[in-house]
Design a protein around this motif. Structure first.
Motif, PDB file in Angstrom:
ATOM      1  N   ASN A 143      47.942  48.851 -13.848  1.00 19.80           N
ATOM      2  CA  ASN A 143      47.449  47.887 -12.869  1.00 19.80           C
ATOM      3  C   ASN A 143      48.532  47.683 -11.828  1.00 19.80           C
ATOM      4  OD1 ASN A 143      44.896  47.158 -14.033  1.00 19.80           O
ATOM      5  ND2 ASN A 143      46.041  46.152 -15.649  1.00 19.80           N
ATOM      6  N   ILE A 144      48.194  47.924 -10.586  1.00 23.09           N
ATOM      7  CA  ILE A 144      49.130  47.752  -9.472  1.00 23.09           C
ATOM      8  C   ILE A 144      48.786  46.443  -8.772  1.00 23.09           C
ATOM      9  CG2 ILE A 144      49.967  48.716  -7.299  1.00 23.09           C
ATOM     10  CD1 ILE A 144      50.686  50.467  -9.673  1.00 23.09           C
TER      11      ILE A 144
ATOM     12  N   ASN B 267      57.778  49.057  -9.779  1.00 21.11           N
ATOM     13  CA  ASN B 267      58.543  48.024 -10.460  1.00 21.11           C
ATOM     14  C   ASN B 267      57.867  47.759 -11.801  1.00 21.11           C
ATOM     15  OD1 ASN B 267      59.753  45.696 -11.419  1.00 21.11           O
ATOM     16  ND2 ASN B 267      59.904  44.751  -9.413  1.00 21.11           N
ATOM     17  N   THR B 268      58.579  48.016 -12.885  1.00 18.92           N
ATOM     18  CA  THR B 268      58.007  47.874 -14.221  1.00 18.92           C
ATOM     19  C   THR B 268      58.393  46.564 -14.894  1.00 18.92           C
ATOM     20  OG1 THR B 268      59.871  49.074 -15.170  1.00 18.92           O
ATOM     21  CG2 THR B 268      57.931  50.372 -14.583  1.00 18.92           C
TER      22      THR B 268
ATOM     23  N   GLU C  65      56.691  36.309 -16.525  1.00 17.32           N
ATOM     24  CA  GLU C  65      55.813  35.504 -17.378  1.00 17.32           C
ATOM     25  C   GLU C  65      54.394  35.422 -16.815  1.00 17.32           C
ATOM     26  OE1 GLU C  65      54.921  33.823 -20.826  1.00 17.32           O
ATOM     27  OE2 GLU C  65      56.899  34.588 -20.342  1.00 17.32           O
ATOM     28  N   LYS C  66      54.278  35.289 -15.509  1.00 21.57           N
ATOM     29  CA  LYS C  66      52.953  35.193 -14.888  1.00 21.57           C
ATOM     30  C   LYS C  66      52.168  36.490 -15.090  1.00 21.57           C
ATOM     31  CE  LYS C  66      50.614  34.255 -10.553  1.00 21.57           C
ATOM     32  NZ  LYS C  66      50.723  34.033  -9.128  1.00 21.57           N
ATOM     33  N   LEU C  67      52.826  37.620 -14.899  1.00 27.39           N
ATOM     34  CA  LEU C  67      52.172  38.910 -15.084  1.00 27.39           C
ATOM     35  C   LEU C  67      51.812  39.131 -16.551  1.00 27.39           C
ATOM     36  CD1 LEU C  67      51.242  41.354 -13.483  1.00 27.39           C
ATOM     37  CD2 LEU C  67      53.494  42.372 -13.843  1.00 27.39           C
TER      38      LEU C  67
ATOM     39  N   SER D 282      64.585  48.675 -13.987  1.00 26.02           N
ATOM     40  CA  SER D 282      63.236  48.112 -13.879  1.00 26.02           C
ATOM     41  C   SER D 282      62.311  48.869 -12.913  1.00 26.02           C
ATOM     42  CB  SER D 282      63.269  46.624 -13.531  1.00 26.02           C
ATOM     43  OG  SER D 282      63.607  46.395 -12.187  1.00 26.02           O
ATOM     44  N   TYR D 283      62.604  50.129 -12.612  1.00 26.63           N
ATOM     45  CA  TYR D 283      61.724  50.945 -11.780  1.00 26.63           C
ATOM     46  C   TYR D 283      61.432  52.265 -12.470  1.00 26.63           C
ATOM     47  CZ  TYR D 283      62.153  48.005  -7.649  1.00 26.63           C
ATOM     48  OH  TYR D 283      62.083  46.966  -6.769  1.00 26.63           O
TER      49      TYR D 283
END
Length: 189
Positions: free
Chosen positions: A2-3, A99-100, A104-106, A85-86
């Motif tokens: 999901n992007i 960006n991987t 918390e929101k995601l 983190s990429y």
């Protein structure tokens, strides 16, 4: 995958780190015994600067024993080193960096999507038609799932064609949603 967003940036926006190595196929015959000295000379160069030079000039000049050697694009192999983190993929014309990092929101949104998937499966399992409207009762000890219901209630209700949902003490069917348990009762309206 999901992007959430796509940004197209100018060249150089992403400060990639590179590793550079000689292409032994092309340089072995050209340089012969000087190849080891070239490897040493490349070792003290900044690979990222060499990549910029190669991209802009289509060649790189390296001094070996006082002699300037001109290296063409086929003479060097540039490899992008991973950034924290990429996840990165590249070709000659573009670099794609995803960006991987999951905040918390995601993570809550991912939990909501998995919950919704499980509830859609349950709708099918109990024989509901795609257009049937429902009521939903749920029970969970998971603070994360309770928060998901609170934060995403309108979206969940819309996706499930749910006219009403409520938290209850117990429900009929127990589901495992990414390690969190939830019991639900779905009824056709």
């Amino acid at each position: 995958l999901n992007i959430k967003a796509v940004k197209i940036e100018k060249a150089g926006f992403l400060k990639c780190q590179y590793k550079v190595q000689p292409n032994f196929k092309t340089l072995g015959s050209k340089l012969g015994s000087r190849l080891n000295k070239l490897i040493a000379a490349l070792g003290v160069q900044n690979p990222s600067e060499l990549k910029v030079q190669m991209d802009s000039s289509k060649n790189v000049r390296v001094v070996v024993d006082g002699e300037t050697i001109v290296l063409e694009a086929d003479d060097l192999v540039f490899t992008i080193l991973p950034l924290a983190s990429y996840s990165i993929a590249a070709d000659a014309k573009a670099i794609v960096a995803v960006n991987t990092q999951i905040d918390e929101k995601l993570a809550r949104e991912g939990l909501m999507r998995e919950l919704l998937r499980k509830l859609q499966e349950l709708r099918k399992e109990v024989g509901l038609d795609i257009s049937d409207r429902i009521t939903l009762q749920y029970s969970t000890d998971s603070d994360k799932l309770a928060e998901v219901f609170k934060e995403w209630s309108a979206y969940i209700m819309d996706e499930l064609l749910c006219e009403h949902f409520s938290s209850v003490v117990s429900a009929e069917k127990t589901l495992d949603v990414l390690g969190s348990k939830i019991s639900v009762t779905i009824q056709k309206v």
